[in-house]
Design an enzyme around this catalytic site. Sequence first.
Site, PDB file in Angstrom:
ATOM      1  N   LYS A  30     -28.272 -85.782  68.144  1.00 38.93           N
ATOM      2  CA  LYS A  30     -27.409 -84.919  67.340  1.00 38.93           C
ATOM      3  C   LYS A  30     -28.170 -84.530  66.074  1.00 38.93           C
ATOM      4  O   LYS A  30     -28.605 -85.384  65.314  1.00 38.93           O
ATOM      5  CB  LYS A  30     -26.121 -85.656  66.979  1.00 38.93           C
ATOM      6  CG  LYS A  30     -25.221 -84.837  66.069  1.00 38.93           C
ATOM      7  CD  LYS A  30     -23.887 -85.523  65.846  1.00 38.93           C
ATOM      8  CE  LYS A  30     -23.032 -84.713  64.882  1.00 38.93           C
ATOM      9  NZ  LYS A  30     -21.742 -85.360  64.613  1.00 38.93           N
ATOM     10  N   LYS A  64     -26.882 -81.998  70.966  1.00 40.55           N
ATOM     11  CA  LYS A  64     -25.985 -81.196  70.155  1.00 40.55           C
ATOM     12  C   LYS A  64     -26.675 -80.718  68.894  1.00 40.55           C
ATOM     13  O   LYS A  64     -27.296 -81.544  68.230  1.00 40.55           O
ATOM     14  CB  LYS A  64     -24.775 -82.054  69.793  1.00 40.55           C
ATOM     15  CG  LYS A  64     -23.823 -81.424  68.830  1.00 40.55           C
ATOM     16  CD  LYS A  64     -22.786 -82.420  68.420  1.00 40.55           C
ATOM     17  CE  LYS A  64     -21.943 -81.785  67.335  1.00 40.55           C
ATOM     18  NZ  LYS A  64     -21.087 -82.704  66.675  1.00 40.55           N
TER      19      LYS A  64
HETATM   20  C1  PBG Z   1     -18.499 -85.336  63.401  1.00 45.82           C
HETATM   21  C2  PBG Z   1     -18.721 -84.232  64.345  1.00 45.82           C
HETATM   22  C3  PBG Z   1     -19.197 -82.959  64.034  1.00 45.82           C
HETATM   23  C4  PBG Z   1     -19.131 -82.228  65.198  1.00 45.82           C
HETATM   24  C5  PBG Z   1     -18.656 -83.065  66.206  1.00 45.82           C
HETATM   25  N1  PBG Z   1     -18.427 -84.324  65.649  1.00 45.82           N
HETATM   26  C6  PBG Z   1     -19.604 -82.359  62.757  1.00 45.82           C
HETATM   27  C7  PBG Z   1     -20.606 -82.973  61.898  1.00 45.82           C
HETATM   28  O1  PBG Z   1     -21.426 -83.802  62.301  1.00 45.82           O
HETATM   29  O2  PBG Z   1     -20.568 -82.605  60.727  1.00 45.82           O
HETATM   30  C8  PBG Z   1     -19.495 -80.790  65.304  1.00 45.82           C
HETATM   31  C9  PBG Z   1     -18.847 -80.011  66.364  1.00 45.82           C
HETATM   32  C10 PBG Z   1     -18.889 -78.549  66.197  1.00 45.82           C
HETATM   33  O3  PBG Z   1     -19.492 -77.995  65.251  1.00 45.82           O
HETATM   34  O4  PBG Z   1     -18.307 -77.875  67.058  1.00 45.82           O
HETATM   35  N2  PBG Z   1     -19.209 -86.472  63.588  1.00 45.82           N
HETATM   36 ZN    ZN Z   2     -18.850 -87.749  61.747  1.00 48.50          ZN
END
Ligand code: PBG
Ligand code: ZN
Length: 323
Positions: free
Chosen positions: A195, A248
């Site tokens: 991520k 992601k």
């Molecule tokens: C939080 C989380 C995020 C997303 C999924 N879980 C945002 C972040 O890390 O700030 C993003 C999903 C999206 O942008 O559609 N842990």
């Molecule tokens: Zn988070």
Amino acid sequence: MTFPRTRMRRLRRTERLRGMVRETRLHRDDLILPLFVVEGHGVRSPISSMPGVHRFSVDQLVTECKEVADVGVPCVILFGVPDEKDARGSGADASGGITQRAVEAIKQQVPDLIVMTDVCLCEYTDHGHCGVVEGEEVVNDASVARLAATALSHARAGADIVAPSDMMDGRVAAMRTVLDENGFEEIPILSYAAKFASAYYGPFREAAESTPAFGDRRAYQMDPANGREALREMRLDLEEGADALMVKPALPYLDILSQARAEFDVPLAAYHVSGEYAMIHAASERGWIDGDRAMREALVGIKRAGADWILSYAAKDLAPTLD
Ligand code: PBG
Ligand code: ZN
């Protein structure tokens, strides 16, 4: 053999022929729909930066989930957005918390639908970080304990799969241990393993009210420049006991997805995130692109690169048009 004996266009002449040589097909079973759940009753509030996406109270969420199941989407992933936030994210693992109540209601009323939960603290902390904070630092091990307790509370509520998105080290192993010790050895973990600290999460943070109050997430999410490190993260999460791995966002990281496909035999998920979804809608609203076609093209590209599962805000809209 080259041109003129070889003519690539021979097999592109008609839609029937193109169908016969099509290598990648999106299928409903590939899709996972992210859903936001808020407190209250009768709430179905649109998110301005994500056309077609809403935040639902539990009762409305159940109605939505029935429709989602009816169009053949097999799975949803829930993001709870509580009213009350505090420093340790107490709401995240509360037995009557927003996510826990949502899971219970869906499993009771739409039992066929697979309910996955996003496991993180950022929606529940007043500082908006994904873990516990000391000074300005997000501390790893204390965060892992909170996250493992959160995963357990989701499993107790009836979640079918838990999906940690925090990027703390060691959280998959901690969750596996806690789940197993409490009789949830059959609950799979989908790890958000690779991520990235991405600009494409902007609209999500509006929806989940999870923008960090200070700093950013670059001390725990990955540097977008790092591909080898992403594969290492994935390998480590597998060793810790992850059943499936996620990359992601999706489109800027297809190289990583395709390398992961070659290296790992577990199911791979890719998250076509809020900003990726929003860009297509924004351009489409201006008449600059055909939004439906662009969305399909994005998702088929993600599948072609190696994803088994695609998390998409368009899942419900697309499903009726797919096999
Ligand atoms: C939080 C989380 C995020 C997303 C999924 N879980 C945002 C972040 O890390 O700030 C993003 C999903 C999206 O942008 O559609 N842990
Ligand atoms: Zn988070």
